[in-house]
Structures are given as structure tokens and as C-alpha cells.
Design a protein around this motif. Structure first.
Motif, PDB file in Angstrom:
ATOM      1  N   LYS A   1      -8.025  -5.754  -0.854  1.00  0.00           N
ATOM      2  CA  LYS A   1      -8.165  -5.800  -2.309  1.00  0.00           C
ATOM      3  C   LYS A   1      -7.915  -7.198  -2.865  1.00  0.00           C
TER       4      LYS A   1
ATOM      5  N   GLU B   1      -2.480 -11.187  -2.417  1.00  0.00           N
ATOM      6  CA  GLU B   1      -1.338 -10.767  -3.224  1.00  0.00           C
ATOM      7  C   GLU B   1      -0.744 -11.970  -3.939  1.00  0.00           C
TER       8      GLU B   1
ATOM      9  N   CYS C   1       7.012  -4.920   0.382  1.00  0.00           N
ATOM     10  CA  CYS C   1       6.270  -4.529  -0.816  1.00  0.00           C
ATOM     11  C   CYS C   1       5.799  -5.772  -1.565  1.00  0.00           C
TER      12      CYS C   1
ATOM     13  N   VAL D   1       5.363  -2.399  -4.789  1.00  0.00           N
ATOM     14  CA  VAL D   1       4.413  -1.436  -4.222  1.00  0.00           C
ATOM     15  C   VAL D   1       4.055  -1.836  -2.791  1.00  0.00           C
TER      16      VAL D   1
ATOM     17  N   THR E   1       1.489  -1.637   0.338  1.00  0.00           N
ATOM     18  CA  THR E   1       0.098  -1.339   0.650  1.00  0.00           C
ATOM     19  C   THR E   1       0.030  -0.430   1.868  1.00  0.00           C
TER      20      THR E   1
ATOM     21  N   SER F   1      -1.433   5.195  -6.145  1.00  0.00           N
ATOM     22  CA  SER F   1      -2.883   5.047  -6.123  1.00  0.00           C
ATOM     23  C   SER F   1      -3.454   5.320  -4.738  1.00  0.00           C
TER      24      SER F   1
ATOM     25  N   SER G   1      -6.117   4.339  -3.521  1.00  0.00           N
ATOM     26  CA  SER G   1      -6.816   3.190  -2.944  1.00  0.00           C
ATOM     27  C   SER G   1      -5.917   2.319  -2.090  1.00  0.00           C
ATOM     28  N   GLU G   2      -4.593   2.448  -2.247  1.00  0.00           N
ATOM     29  CA  GLU G   2      -3.681   1.591  -1.497  1.00  0.00           C
ATOM     30  C   GLU G   2      -3.712   1.866  -0.001  1.00  0.00           C
TER      31      GLU G   2
ATOM     32  N   ASN H   1      -5.659  -0.728   1.853  1.00  0.00           N
ATOM     33  CA  ASN H   1      -5.269  -2.118   1.622  1.00  0.00           C
ATOM     34  C   ASN H   1      -4.252  -2.518   2.688  1.00  0.00           C
TER      35      ASN H   1
END
Length: 348
Positions: free
Chosen positions: A125, A128, A158, A163, A165, A176, A178-179, A182
């Protein structure tokens, strides 16, 4: 309806034992206690004399100073002629951990099958955002007092807003979906002849119940595959790395860290950190700010003593593949935080 006594038991499990939201740390307390009381327990302090006489220590100190200046010049600053006060032989072995048992839990967010790579900031994604940490992890065999070559060090943490991934779980950001596809802030590096594995990551953010920390696992005898991953071998060490409050206080003032509205747990209130600091072990990364601004990033080092013959069996929740993350059937972390273990406690 769940009985009130069961709900009370669950509340104690969550409030009194937070390794991650909803996770009991009781097993880790017992493992850590066994580790500290083990009659064959050795730390890097036992190796200080041997490493000094072999020249490894002086070589490391010179190498760290050169690397720090390299990073300063890359950021547009003049090199420092005199060695930083942190680069001293007296500091060595006070910043190291040792293993016969896992230092602490692998946690519910370990994803196996990660890529061998130096810079772990890029992901599916995108890169970071956060304050960069150029981290050298030095691995020493505490049974021989020699650097460990050809091991693989795994590192994950994280992002700047707390968060992880590669996983989908309640309590991990917004959960989410979608993570799971990732893979930023996760990676593996081999140790070189001097026992060093080097990474570029970011200072980890925070989430409820834990202070900022990085996770690590040390693999031995693994085989590198054509797809840039590893397979086989054994795991000797499962640990976590931490940062001093002064560093975290400065980092948490800048974006995107400052946008994190979750309550931050200070180092002094993190029970797993307090356990990891017992018995003379020190899981803190020695950190030096590269330039005059926090945004310039940090250079960090930590020396980790391991027993390569020890065999630990941490469990991953997912496995990274060419098609993204895939849940591992039967993982103890499956369905986190409502794992089978917690459901059984509730009689569900």
C-alpha cells in the motif's frame, strides 16, 4: 447469557494482562520467571571480557561511529570527530538481552514468510510514513561468546498510528480487511560475519495497553528460497525492543504520530517491558538522533545474546505469500482477540 462470573474473569484477563488488547500475559510471566531462574542462564555480560580481548568490541564501536557519521552526512550534517558518549565499552552488555526461553510473547500479529530486505518501510500500500530508525541488531552466542553468522533476524512492528500490517483483528486500528494484503514494516535480514543484521524501519507508534515496541525473532539453519523468503531451521529467540521515554516523547509530537488519539502507555506502566528488564537484561535500543531535527531520524543499535541450541516455538497468525496474507489454520491467534482460548474461558 454469559454468567457474570465469567465476564468478571474475562475482565481480569484483559485488564490485568495486556500483552496486546485482550491477550493474557500470565504464560509469559511464567516463562520469564523460568528464564531468570534457569541454572544455565547466561547474558552478554558474561561475554564482555572475551569480546573485548578478541577485538570484536573495539571493531563494533568503530563501526557504529562510522555508520553514525555516514547517516549524518547523508542527512546534510557534518561528521562528528569524537566518538559519541553512548559508544563506549562500559555501555556494552548493559544494552543486551539473553535467551534460554523467550524473552516475551511473539504476540498475535506475527506473520511468517516475510521477505528478506533491508528497508522494511515499503509495502503493497506504499511506503510507511514515520521517523526512520536505522537499526543494527548484533547477535552473540552466549555459550561461545562469538558473533552469530548466517542467522536470520526477523523484525516487525506497528506503524506510526499503532496499526500492524498483514493482519485483520479488532483492536488493530480500524480492523480494515485490506491490511491483510499489506507487508510494510516487516522483514528479515541475515547476520554478517560480525553478527550484525541491519534494518531501516520507523519508530513504532503506540496502541492501548502497550508502550511503543518492536518484535524480533532469531532463526538458525534456515534456507533462503528463490522467492526471497526463508524456510526451515529453528528459532532460538523471541523478544521485543523498546525506546527510552525521551525519544518517544519527541517522536510522538510529530505527524503522523501526533494524529494517534489512542491513550499511550508509558514505559513505566508496561508490564511486559518491566518483565523484560529483570535479571540484568536491557531490551532498550541505544539511539542517537542523526541531525538537529527529529524528522532526520535515528541510528539505533542493540546487542542480543542467544543460545543457538535453544528451540522456541512461536506461532504465527498469518503467512505472507505472493497473493498477500493467508490465515494459518489452527493458529492460537486465530480470531484474535476472541481466540479459541478466550472463548473457552467464557464457555462459548
Amino acid at each position: 447469557m454469559v454468567a457474570l462470573s465469567q465476564l468478571f474473569s474475562l475482565s481480569l484477563l484483559i485488564v490485568n494482562g495486556l500483552a496486546h488488547p485482550g491477550e493474557s500475559i500470565k504464560p509469559d510471566v511464567l516463562r520469564r520467571r523460568h528464564h531468570l531462574n534457569h541454572p544455565e542462564r547466561r547474558s552478554l555480560a558474561h561475554c564482555k571480557r572475551d569480546l573485548k580481548e578478541s577485538g570484536w568490541m573495539s571493531h563494533q564501536l568503530a563501526k557504529r561511529h562510522a555508520r553514525y557519521n555516514e547517516l549524518r552526512e547523508g542527512a546534510g550534517y557534518a561528521p562528528i570527530a569524537a566518538r559519541d558518549s553512548d559508544l563506549s565499552e562500559d555501555l556494552f552488555a548493559r544494552q543486551a538481552s539473553c535467551t534460554l526461553d523467550p524473552e516475551v510473547t511473539e504476540g498475535p500479529y506475527w506473520v511468517s514468510g516475510e521477505l528478506i530486505r533491508h528497508d522494511v518501510r515499503p509495502g503493497v500500500k506504499g511506503d510507511e510514513q514515520g521517523v526512520a530508525v536505522h537499526l543494527d541488531i548484533n547477535v552473540i552466542d552466549v555459550s561461545t561468546c562469538q558473533p552469530v553468522t548466517n542467522a536470520y533476524v526477523e523484525l516487525w512492528g506497528c506503524n506510526s498510528t499503532g496499526v500492524y500490517t498483514g493482519v485483520v483483528a479488532k483492536g488493530n486500528g480500524d480492523g480494515s480487511a485490506s491490511e491483510i494484503d499489506n507487508n510494510s514494516l516487516r522483514g528479515i535480514q541475515p547476520t554478517a560475519e560480525n553478527g550484525t543484521a541491519s534494518f531501516i524501519t520507523v519508530v513504532p507508534g503506540h496502541y492501548v495497553g502497550r508502550t511503543n515496541h518492536l518484535h524480533t525473532i532469531v532463526h538458525h539453519g534456515a534456507t533462503e528460497l528463490p522467492n526471497n523468503t526463508i524456510t526451515g531451521g529453528t528459532i532460538s529467540h523471541v523478544g521485543q525492543f523498546y525506546f527510552e521515554d525521551g525519544i518517544l516523547g519527541a517522536v510522538e509530537q510529530v505527524n503522523p504520530y501526533a494524529t494517534n488519539t489512542q491513550e499511550r502507555t508509558p514505559n513505566s506502566a508496561d508490564f511486559l517491558l518491566m518483565m523484560g528488564s529483570q535479571g540484568g537484561d536491557n531490551p532498550f535500543v541505544t539511539v542517537r538522533q542523526i541531525g538537529s531535527n527529529v524528522a532526520d531520524g535515528y541510528y539505533g543499535t542493540i546487542d542480543v545474546g542467544v543460545n543457538p541450541q535453544a528451540v522456541q516455538t512461536p506461532q504465527a497468525v498469518n503467512r505472507w505469500t505472493a497473493n498477500g496474507g493467508i490465515p494459518i489454520p489452527g493458529s492460537m491467534w486465530e480470531g484474535y482477540p476472541w481466540t479459541k482460548k478466550i472463548r473457552s474461558l467464557l464457555g462459548l
